[in-house]
Enzyme design. Structure first.
Site, short mmCIF file in Angstrom:
data_model
loop_
_atom_site.label_atom_id
_atom_site.label_comp_id
_atom_site.label_asym_id
_atom_site.label_seq_id
_atom_site.Cartn_x
_atom_site.Cartn_y
_atom_site.Cartn_z
N GLY A 227 0.72 -1.14 -0.01
CA GLY A 227 -0.02 -0.10 -0.22
C GLY A 227 0.85 1.18 -0.23
N SER A 228 2.14 1.22 -0.71
CA SER A 228 2.98 2.43 -0.62
C SER A 228 2.33 3.40 -1.60
CB SER A 228 4.34 2.26 -1.00
OG SER A 228 4.34 1.69 -2.11
N ASN A 229 1.46 2.95 -2.76
CA ASN A 229 0.69 3.87 -3.47
C ASN A 229 -0.44 4.33 -2.80
OD1 ASN A 229 1.90 4.15 -6.40
ND2 ASN A 229 2.33 2.01 -5.77
N LYS B 141 -16.17 -15.14 -8.87
CA LYS B 141 -15.71 -13.72 -8.90
C LYS B 141 -16.98 -12.81 -9.03
CE LYS B 141 -12.12 -12.46 -11.53
NZ LYS B 141 -10.98 -11.74 -12.14
N ARG C 123 -5.32 -8.76 -9.07
CA ARG C 123 -6.69 -9.75 -9.73
C ARG C 123 -7.19 -9.05 -10.83
NH1 ARG C 123 -8.95 -13.61 -7.07
NH2 ARG C 123 -7.73 -13.59 -5.00
N LEU C 124 -7.45 -9.85 -11.98
CA LEU C 124 -7.97 -9.25 -13.22
C LEU C 124 -9.59 -8.74 -12.50
CD1 LEU C 124 -7.16 -11.72 -16.17
CD2 LEU C 124 -6.54 -9.33 -15.62
N VAL C 125 -9.98 -7.65 -13.20
CA VAL C 125 -11.20 -7.05 -12.87
C VAL C 125 -12.35 -7.64 -13.94
CG1 VAL C 125 -12.64 -5.18 -13.10
CG2 VAL C 125 -10.34 -5.01 -12.09
N HIS D 276 1.06 0.55 -13.41
CA HIS D 276 1.98 -0.68 -13.76
C HIS D 276 3.41 -0.33 -13.77
CE1 HIS D 276 2.97 -4.77 -15.18
NE2 HIS D 276 3.47 -4.25 -16.07
C1 GRF Z 1 3.24 -1.18 -7.48
O1 GRF Z 1 4.69 -1.20 -8.12
C2 GRF Z 1 2.37 -1.13 -8.70
O2 GRF Z 1 3.13 -0.55 -9.94
C3 GRF Z 1 2.15 -2.37 -8.87
O3 GRF Z 1 2.03 -3.09 -7.74
C4 GRF Z 1 2.75 -2.30 -6.81
C5 GRF Z 1 1.85 -1.95 -5.52
O4 GRF Z 1 2.90 -1.49 -4.75
N1 GRF Z 1 0.66 -2.59 -9.89
P1 GRF Z 1 2.33 -0.79 -3.13
O5 GRF Z 1 1.43 -2.04 -2.64
O6 GRF Z 1 1.60 0.29 -3.53
O7 GRF Z 1 3.58 -0.44 -2.28
#
Ligand code: GRF
Length: 195
Positions: A15-17, A68, A94-96, A112
């Protein structure tokens, strides 16, 4: 759409994003609210991070559902309840499916860690590193039925410098992700508000 754009962040891992987006909202760089964090991994670190930030979570274990379609229907109900405008996939592994895609087509985006269409799928950083490319990067795209195939919204390059290890490259990619994702979300919100 409501005045303040409501986001649902979907994540299966660290969850860093999510953290980067939440911080950008708190600091006024993104004009939105995270209404819900959705996770398919009851043990994912992102859930604790959401709770610490006071954000509601919808956590499910796909093993507990017959298909699903059934769990996606529950997700859609939770999203409607929170009046979610945008689905932000951030490491959702997962694929949506159609059940979720149909009501939110054009409103689901993914990040991505490669310059798509190169290195789709799992461990894109490792794939790029092993291939010995000198440039890789980050892509943000709309989500369709395929894996990492939807229309590209934004890309940023990351150079693979001599002597870099795979963890070094992962670090550089994530640094770019944490700026590019909030910026791109704000651009989409601006566009949506003009429409
Ligand atoms: C990210 O590198 C993103 O590009 C990919 O999964 C990773 C998730 O990282 N789809 P985080 O959980 O947000 O740290």
């Amino acid at each position: 759409m409501s005045a303040l754009n409501k986001l649902a962040v979907f994540a299966s891992g660290t969850g860093s994003n999510f953290e980067a987006i939440e911080k950008a909202i708190r600091e006024g760089q993104v004009n939105a609210e995270i209404a819900l964090v959705v996770s398919d991994k009851p043990e994912a670190k992102v859930i604790d991070k959401a709770k610490s930030a006071g954000i509601p979570t919808f956590v499910f274990d796909p093993k507990g559902y017959s298909s699903k379609q059934v769990f996606e229907q529950e997700i859609v109900e939770a999203l409607h309840k929170e009046k979610v405008d945008w689905i932000i996939l951030a490491g959702y592994m997962r694929l949506v499916g159609d059940t979720l895609l149909t009501p939110y087509e054009g409103r689901i985006i993914n990040i991505h860690p490669s310059l798509l269409p190169a290195f789709k799928g799992l461990d894109a950083v490792g794939q790029a590193f092993d291939a010995g490319v000198k440039v890789t990067g980050v892509t943000i795209h709309f989500v369709d039925k395929g894996m990492d195939t939807g229309r590209i919204i934004a890309q940023e390059a990351v150079y693979v410098k001599d002597g870099m290890s795979k963890p070094d490259l992962e670090y550089e990619i994530q640094k770019v992700e944490h700026l590019l994702y909030p910026n791109t979300i704000q651009q989409l919100i601006n566009r949506g508000n003009q429409a």
